[in-house]
Design a protein around this motif. Structure first.
Motif, PDB file in Angstrom:
ATOM      1  N   LEU A  51     -62.808  77.473  10.910  1.00  0.00           N
ATOM      2  CA  LEU A  51     -62.673  78.772  10.254  1.00  0.00           C
ATOM      3  C   LEU A  51     -61.737  79.673  11.056  1.00  0.00           C
ATOM      4  CD1 LEU A  51     -63.754  80.738   8.008  1.00  0.00           C
ATOM      5  CD2 LEU A  51     -65.554  81.373   9.621  1.00  0.00           C
ATOM      6  N   THR A  57     -62.824  78.098   3.493  1.00  0.00           N
ATOM      7  CA  THR A  57     -62.670  76.857   2.733  1.00  0.00           C
ATOM      8  C   THR A  57     -62.161  77.147   1.326  1.00  0.00           C
ATOM      9  OG1 THR A  57     -64.522  75.906   3.958  1.00  0.00           O
ATOM     10  CG2 THR A  57     -63.878  74.787   1.936  1.00  0.00           C
ATOM     11  N   GLN A  63     -59.215  71.635  -3.046  1.00  0.00           N
ATOM     12  CA  GLN A  63     -59.093  70.990  -1.738  1.00  0.00           C
ATOM     13  C   GLN A  63     -58.259  69.710  -1.831  1.00  0.00           C
ATOM     14  OE1 GLN A  63     -62.861  70.492   0.290  1.00  0.00           O
ATOM     15  NE2 GLN A  63     -63.544  72.551  -0.259  1.00  0.00           N
ATOM     16  N   ASP A  94     -53.623  74.482   6.789  1.00  0.00           N
ATOM     17  CA  ASP A  94     -54.508  73.361   7.118  1.00  0.00           C
ATOM     18  C   ASP A  94     -53.853  72.073   6.627  1.00  0.00           C
ATOM     19  OD1 ASP A  94     -56.546  71.639   7.646  1.00  0.00           O
ATOM     20  OD2 ASP A  94     -57.996  72.522   6.272  1.00  0.00           O
ATOM     21  N   ARG A  99     -58.874  74.119   3.976  1.00  0.00           N
ATOM     22  CA  ARG A  99     -59.011  75.569   4.113  1.00  0.00           C
ATOM     23  C   ARG A  99     -57.719  76.262   3.674  1.00  0.00           C
ATOM     24  NH1 ARG A  99     -63.501  77.266   6.724  1.00  0.00           N
ATOM     25  NH2 ARG A  99     -64.840  75.614   7.556  1.00  0.00           N
ATOM     26  N   GLU A 162     -68.611  77.904   1.199  1.00  0.00           N
ATOM     27  CA  GLU A 162     -68.199  77.772   2.604  1.00  0.00           C
ATOM     28  C   GLU A 162     -69.305  77.100   3.417  1.00  0.00           C
ATOM     29  OE1 GLU A 162     -66.738  77.544   6.074  1.00  0.00           O
ATOM     30  OE2 GLU A 162     -65.405  78.570   4.645  1.00  0.00           O
TER      31      GLU A 162
END
Length: 290
Positions: A51, A57, A63, A94, A99, A162
């Motif tokens: 984080l 996230t 994702q 990321d 994230r 998250e």
């Protein structure tokens, strides 16, 4: 008070203090809670560090997707726009696309990372060597400081999906993950001492004796796995010291062999036949030229 070195396999987990009058049932309740709590703290710390590096996230449906795919599918990270870190963010994408890449500023990043390290130190395995105990209160304190740090950096809260939020609220779903294999449910837990299972319904003194000033190794594991391996006769540290000692002696012997002075063999007192020649009267005969 009795000191219990709680192990999982051959690995010491934490030091636990109790009395010989404690029931095995109560011991299992407390020990499994601490063991699983330590696992939770480590999971949260790992997520908090992520984080701090890459922000919150992404929604599950975003994702792993590239920016082009997100644009093509017309997906939007609504929670990412709401959950902004205090003091603004810095861009740090990321690489695995988990994230959103909007990390907290350097100061807030330091707050999260420093707190994560502090929490891990509170429940560290190193506390076993330092003769420091870990309790449920210790675990809860570690969780509290993690929660506090997250609230400081993200005062607007975190997305409902998250992992940090789910863990702190005890809503995590570990099914199908590697982490789920490490967790030991109380109903499925057993503790062993000297190769024997400590049975529920009995007290600690039924297995380790009535001496309160005792320190013993107790192994925690899941039921049905059979008896854990017995403790070695000598510890790993003692074994290293013994090996170092014998290696040193071996090197000293080699050195003596290579540097040994054999000149004393030419001395009269080293002659095995000297006494014999003395009796025969030929001790001091000198042979001249013929």
């Amino acid at each position: 008070m009795v000191k219990l070195n709680i192990k999982r396999g051959d690995d010491s987990q934490f030091l636990y203090e109790t009395t010989v009058e404690t029931s095995v049932d109560d011991l299992l309740t407390d020990v499994t809670a601490i063991y699983n709590g330590r696992l939770k703290v480590h999971r949260i710390c790992a997520e908090v560090e992520d984080l701090a590096e890459h922000g919150v996230t992404l929604p599950p449906n975003m994702q792993g997707l590239t920016d082009e795919q997100v644009e093509e599918l017309k997906l939007k990270d609504e929670w990412g726009e709401k959950c902004v870190p205090s003091g603004g963010h810095r861009d740090n994408p990321d690489k695995i696309g988990r994230r959103n890449g909007k990390a907290p500023n350097e100061k807030m990043t330091e707050v999260l990372k420093k707190t994560a390290q502090e929490a891990k130190d509170m429940i560290s395995k190193k506390k076993v060597q330092a003769e420091q105990y870990v309790t449920q209160e210790t675990v809860q304190e570690a969780l509290n400081i993690l929660k506090g740090a997250v609230m400081i950096v993200y005062p607007m809260g975190l997305p409902p999906y998250e992992p940090v939020k789910l863990e702190l609220e005890n809503n995590e779903d570990l099914q199908g993950t590697q982490a789920s294999l490490e967790v030991i449910e109380e109903a499925n837990a057993s503790v062993w001492f000297c190769g024997k299972e400590m049975l529920r319904g009995k007290k600690l003194k039924d297995f380790i004796g009535k001496n309160e000033k005792t320190k013993v190794v107790v192994k925690l594991q899941k039921k049905g796995q059979g008896a854990p391996g017995r403790e070695p006769v000598v510890s790993e540290n003692e074994q290293k010291q013994m090996m170092a000692y014998y290696y040193k002696k071996q090197e000293e012997m080699k050195k003596l062999e290579t540097q040994q002075d054999d000149s004393y063999l030419d001395s009269p007192w080293a002659d095995n036949n000297q006494l014999k020649r003395s009796f025969q009267g030929i001790k001091d005969i000198k042979w001249g030229p013929r």
